[in-house]
Enzyme design. Structure first.
Site, PDB file in Angstrom:
ATOM      1  N   HIS A   1     -27.404   9.861 -42.105  1.00 34.88           N
ATOM      2  CA  HIS A   1     -26.444   8.866 -42.557  1.00 34.88           C
ATOM      3  C   HIS A   1     -25.105   9.555 -42.845  1.00 34.88           C
ATOM      4  O   HIS A   1     -25.074  10.761 -43.150  1.00 34.88           O
ATOM      5  CB  HIS A   1     -26.947   8.186 -43.837  1.00 34.88           C
ATOM      6  CG  HIS A   1     -28.008   7.161 -43.606  1.00 34.88           C
ATOM      7  ND1 HIS A   1     -28.306   6.176 -44.523  1.00 34.88           N
ATOM      8  CD2 HIS A   1     -28.836   6.954 -42.555  1.00 34.88           C
ATOM      9  CE1 HIS A   1     -29.281   5.411 -44.055  1.00 34.88           C
ATOM     10  NE2 HIS A   1     -29.629   5.867 -42.863  1.00 34.88           N
TER      11      HIS A   1
ATOM     12  N   GLU B   1     -23.047   9.522 -45.400  1.00 40.96           N
ATOM     13  CA  GLU B   1     -22.898  10.175 -46.712  1.00 40.96           C
ATOM     14  C   GLU B   1     -23.647  11.506 -46.752  1.00 40.96           C
ATOM     15  O   GLU B   1     -23.146  12.494 -47.289  1.00 40.96           O
ATOM     16  CB  GLU B   1     -23.465   9.287 -47.838  1.00 40.96           C
ATOM     17  CG  GLU B   1     -22.834   7.924 -47.973  1.00 40.96           C
ATOM     18  CD  GLU B   1     -23.630   6.866 -47.237  1.00 40.96           C
ATOM     19  OE1 GLU B   1     -23.959   7.076 -46.047  1.00 40.96           O
ATOM     20  OE2 GLU B   1     -23.916   5.818 -47.833  1.00 40.96           O
TER      21      GLU B   1
ATOM     22  N   CYS C   1     -27.248   3.439 -49.324  1.00 39.75           N
ATOM     23  CA  CYS C   1     -28.666   3.070 -49.435  1.00 39.75           C
ATOM     24  C   CYS C   1     -29.309   3.962 -50.505  1.00 39.75           C
ATOM     25  O   CYS C   1     -28.642   4.836 -51.070  1.00 39.75           O
ATOM     26  CB  CYS C   1     -29.363   3.273 -48.077  1.00 39.75           C
ATOM     27  SG  CYS C   1     -29.661   5.015 -47.669  1.00 39.75           S
TER      28      CYS C   1
ATOM     29  N   CYS D   1     -28.998   7.768 -49.850  1.00 41.22           N
ATOM     30  CA  CYS D   1     -27.652   8.318 -50.041  1.00 41.22           C
ATOM     31  C   CYS D   1     -27.231   8.253 -51.511  1.00 41.22           C
ATOM     32  O   CYS D   1     -26.585   9.179 -52.017  1.00 41.22           O
ATOM     33  CB  CYS D   1     -26.670   7.604 -49.128  1.00 41.22           C
ATOM     34  SG  CYS D   1     -27.056   7.936 -47.388  1.00 41.22           S
TER      35      CYS D   1
END
Lengths: 169, 169
Positions: free
Chosen positions: A57, A59, A87, A90
């Site tokens: 992801h 992040e 999410c 993260c």
């Protein structure tokens, strides 16, 4: 807290990252990490499909890069900007790395862990609580995602039509 | 669900990983990922300090390795074994990668995201809900961590005494 101009500048950089994802057919989500002098020390965009890796992801990539740059797993006094609400994974990484401030764009009603589904940043027992500012340029951020999924659906429709035409000779 | 023997076998492998962390002065936490034929497709141990990277938890390393091995971000039908209850980041990664079953050892009253502080695995709105079995060999797992921290404290005490002796000539 950062000034309006600073927030705009850094969110623009996060959007630039999101565009890099989009250019490669990935869901457009981008993130950057900034140190307390305003230097960008981490950048990342969603690469889940490109790398076939569920942890890639925006992040997480930006945080890892920032850790390497600082040579420290502690990102104390750093800020993270991301175009979509983090999410759980993260948000957990943000807590684990002691990021001071989190700025995010669109809300995520399906997986958001900064208030939309759960709020991990306000869990009292956790040992770190970043300051969180959500909804920054949220319309632009949401529109970017909507338009991406619209294009995907249109492409799928075209492919379906073209295969039907082939079937009909 | 796995048999008692299988669970024992895989937890032993997770403990082996935890020992690798301990040997290098890291908090001893180990994890492995097993596919539906029983092959170990991911292994990891806590490397946060070694790599100065807040995302280098045992589970995340094992998940990334499993994704690369499977060439897929989806670890459907896979099981994850870990010696300590996952934190939010790792629980999020487990959800994101669609791991089917999670087996963990000691409970983590400070950061556990499988029930001890929060339970991310039962949040209805999330799109995946693994089966979770906690407290497997929990005494052994807890003792490993306690003994590690006891040794750290003893070392610190020794260093303090030795520096006091030096100061006293």
């Amino acid at each position: 807290m950062l000034t309006k101009d600073q927030k705009e500048k850094y969110m623009k950089l996060a959007f630039e990252q999101a565009h890099l994802a989009q250019d490669q057919g990935e869901v457009p989500i981008g993130a950057i990490v900034v140190d307390n002098s305003g230097n960008v020390i981490g950048k990342g965009y969603n690469r889940r499909e490109l790398d076939e890796d569920s942890t890639q992801h925006a992040e997480l990539i930006a945080i890892r890069q920032a850790c390497h740059k600082m040579n420290s797993w502690r990102l104390v006094d750093c800020s993270l900007f991301v175009t979509l609400e983090p999410c759980s994974m993260c948000a957990g990484a943000i807590i684990n790395s002691r990021v001071k401030e989190v700025y995010y764009g669109a809300f995520d009603p399906k997986a958001g862990a900064a208030g939309s589904v759960v709020n991990l940043f306000t869990v009292e027992k956790f040992n770190h609580h970043p300051q969180v500012f959500g909804g920054l340029y949220k319309d632009q951020a949401a529109e970017m995602l909507k338009s991406f999924f619209r294009q995907i659906r249109e492409k799928q429709k075209e492919q379906k039509l073209s295969s039907q035409e082939k079937d009909n000779g």
